[in-house]
Design a protein around this motif. Structure first.
Motif, PDB file in Angstrom:
ATOM      1  N   ALA A  75       0.837  -1.206   0.000  1.00  0.00           N
ATOM      2  CA  ALA A  75       0.000   0.000   0.000  1.00  0.00           C
ATOM      3  C   ALA A  75       0.870   1.253   0.000  1.00  0.00           C
ATOM      4  O   ALA A  75       0.568   2.224  -0.721  1.00  0.00           O
ATOM      5  CB  ALA A  75      -0.936  -0.002   1.200  1.00  0.00           C
ATOM      6  N   GLU A  76       1.947   1.250   0.785  1.00  0.00           N
ATOM      7  CA  GLU A  76       2.856   2.396   0.812  1.00  0.00           C
ATOM      8  C   GLU A  76       3.512   2.594  -0.552  1.00  0.00           C
ATOM      9  O   GLU A  76       3.604   3.712  -1.050  1.00  0.00           O
ATOM     10  CB  GLU A  76       3.937   2.190   1.880  1.00  0.00           C
ATOM     11  CG  GLU A  76       3.415   2.271   3.294  1.00  0.00           C
ATOM     12  CD  GLU A  76       4.432   1.803   4.317  1.00  0.00           C
ATOM     13  OE1 GLU A  76       5.596   1.499   3.950  1.00  0.00           O
ATOM     14  OE2 GLU A  76       4.067   1.738   5.506  1.00  0.00           O
ATOM     15  N   PHE A  77       3.960   1.510  -1.148  1.00  0.00           N
ATOM     16  CA  PHE A  77       4.594   1.568  -2.463  1.00  0.00           C
ATOM     17  C   PHE A  77       3.601   2.088  -3.503  1.00  0.00           C
ATOM     18  O   PHE A  77       3.919   2.961  -4.314  1.00  0.00           O
ATOM     19  CB  PHE A  77       5.114   0.187  -2.865  1.00  0.00           C
ATOM     20  CG  PHE A  77       5.679   0.142  -4.256  1.00  0.00           C
ATOM     21  CD1 PHE A  77       6.950   0.615  -4.515  1.00  0.00           C
ATOM     22  CD2 PHE A  77       4.924  -0.389  -5.301  1.00  0.00           C
ATOM     23  CE1 PHE A  77       7.464   0.584  -5.808  1.00  0.00           C
ATOM     24  CE2 PHE A  77       5.438  -0.430  -6.593  1.00  0.00           C
ATOM     25  CZ  PHE A  77       6.715   0.060  -6.843  1.00  0.00           C
ATOM     26  N   ALA A  79       0.919   3.927  -3.010  1.00  0.00           N
ATOM     27  CA  ALA A  79       0.628   5.332  -2.748  1.00  0.00           C
ATOM     28  C   ALA A  79       1.766   6.218  -3.267  1.00  0.00           C
ATOM     29  O   ALA A  79       1.522   7.279  -3.864  1.00  0.00           O
ATOM     30  CB  ALA A  79       0.421   5.572  -1.261  1.00  0.00           C
ATOM     31  N   LYS A  80       2.988   5.761  -3.068  1.00  0.00           N
ATOM     32  CA  LYS A  80       4.142   6.513  -3.554  1.00  0.00           C
ATOM     33  C   LYS A  80       4.145   6.592  -5.084  1.00  0.00           C
ATOM     34  O   LYS A  80       4.419   7.643  -5.653  1.00  0.00           O
ATOM     35  CB  LYS A  80       5.434   5.859  -3.056  1.00  0.00           C
ATOM     36  CG  LYS A  80       6.679   6.640  -3.356  1.00  0.00           C
ATOM     37  CD  LYS A  80       7.895   5.950  -2.745  1.00  0.00           C
ATOM     38  CE  LYS A  80       9.150   6.727  -3.039  1.00  0.00           C
ATOM     39  NZ  LYS A  80      10.333   6.075  -2.475  1.00  0.00           N
ATOM     40  N   GLN A  81       3.802   5.490  -5.726  1.00  0.00           N
ATOM     41  CA  GLN A  81       3.756   5.462  -7.192  1.00  0.00           C
ATOM     42  C   GLN A  81       2.649   6.370  -7.728  1.00  0.00           C
ATOM     43  O   GLN A  81       2.829   7.023  -8.758  1.00  0.00           O
ATOM     44  CB  GLN A  81       3.537   4.030  -7.690  1.00  0.00           C
ATOM     45  CG  GLN A  81       4.699   3.105  -7.445  1.00  0.00           C
ATOM     46  CD  GLN A  81       5.938   3.503  -8.232  1.00  0.00           C
ATOM     47  OE1 GLN A  81       5.858   4.042  -9.323  1.00  0.00           O
ATOM     48  NE2 GLN A  81       7.092   3.273  -7.643  1.00  0.00           N
ATOM     49  N   MET A  82       1.523   6.402  -7.033  1.00  0.00           N
ATOM     50  CA  MET A  82       0.391   7.224  -7.476  1.00  0.00           C
ATOM     51  C   MET A  82       0.695   8.714  -7.326  1.00  0.00           C
ATOM     52  O   MET A  82       0.219   9.525  -8.102  1.00  0.00           O
ATOM     53  CB  MET A  82      -0.865   6.868  -6.683  1.00  0.00           C
ATOM     54  CG  MET A  82      -1.343   5.454  -6.900  1.00  0.00           C
ATOM     55  SD  MET A  82      -1.852   5.142  -8.569  1.00  0.00           S
ATOM     56  CE  MET A  82      -3.498   5.757  -8.510  1.00  0.00           C
ATOM     57  N   SER A  83       1.502   9.067  -6.309  1.00  0.00           N
ATOM     58  CA  SER A  83       1.804  10.490  -6.086  1.00  0.00           C
ATOM     59  C   SER A  83       2.934  10.991  -6.985  1.00  0.00           C
ATOM     60  O   SER A  83       3.122  12.190  -7.123  1.00  0.00           O
ATOM     61  CB  SER A  83       2.152  10.733  -4.622  1.00  0.00           C
ATOM     62  OG  SER A  83       3.367  10.084  -4.287  1.00  0.00           O
ATOM     63  N   SER A  84       3.668  10.067  -7.579  1.00  0.00           N
ATOM     64  CA  SER A  84       4.773  10.474  -8.451  1.00  0.00           C
ATOM     65  C   SER A  84       4.320  10.870  -9.827  1.00  0.00           C
ATOM     66  O   SER A  84       3.374  10.498 -10.366  1.00  0.00           O
ATOM     67  CB  SER A  84       5.777   9.325  -8.605  1.00  0.00           C
ATOM     68  OG  SER A  84       6.346   9.015  -7.367  1.00  0.00           O
TER      69      SER A  84
END
Length: 84
Positions: A75-77, A79-84
């Motif tokens: 989930a953290e990964f 979320a990070k990919q979606m914000s990039s």
């Protein structure tokens, strides 16, 4: 998903629910197979020994904690990919 009409959203929801159930059952099956293989040694009785029972509990707890941790990291990964 907002571009789908109500019928398409419902169908997609059903597909997602079915996939989640399938994944849950796969995880449960893996858990039971691994813990049984690792913990059950005595097949001369139909009950678990105290040692086997304790092993099953520890094995299940460890497996579930691991699964939860992997889910959190995913989930953290994501979320990070979606914000990039």
């Amino acid at each position: 998903m907002e571009r789908l009409n109500a019928k398409e959203q419902e169908a997609l929801g059903q597909v997602l629910e079915a996939k989640q159930l399938k994944e849950y059952l796969r995880m449960y099956s893996t858990l039971t197979q691994n813990c049984f293989k690792d913990c059950v040694q005595d097949f001369t009785t139909n009950k678990l020994s105290k040692k086997e029972g304790e092993c099953i509990i520890k094995c299940a707890e460890k497996f579930l904690k691991h699964s939860e941790r992997v889910g959190q990291r995913f989930a953290e990964f994501n979320a990070k990919q979606m914000s990039s």
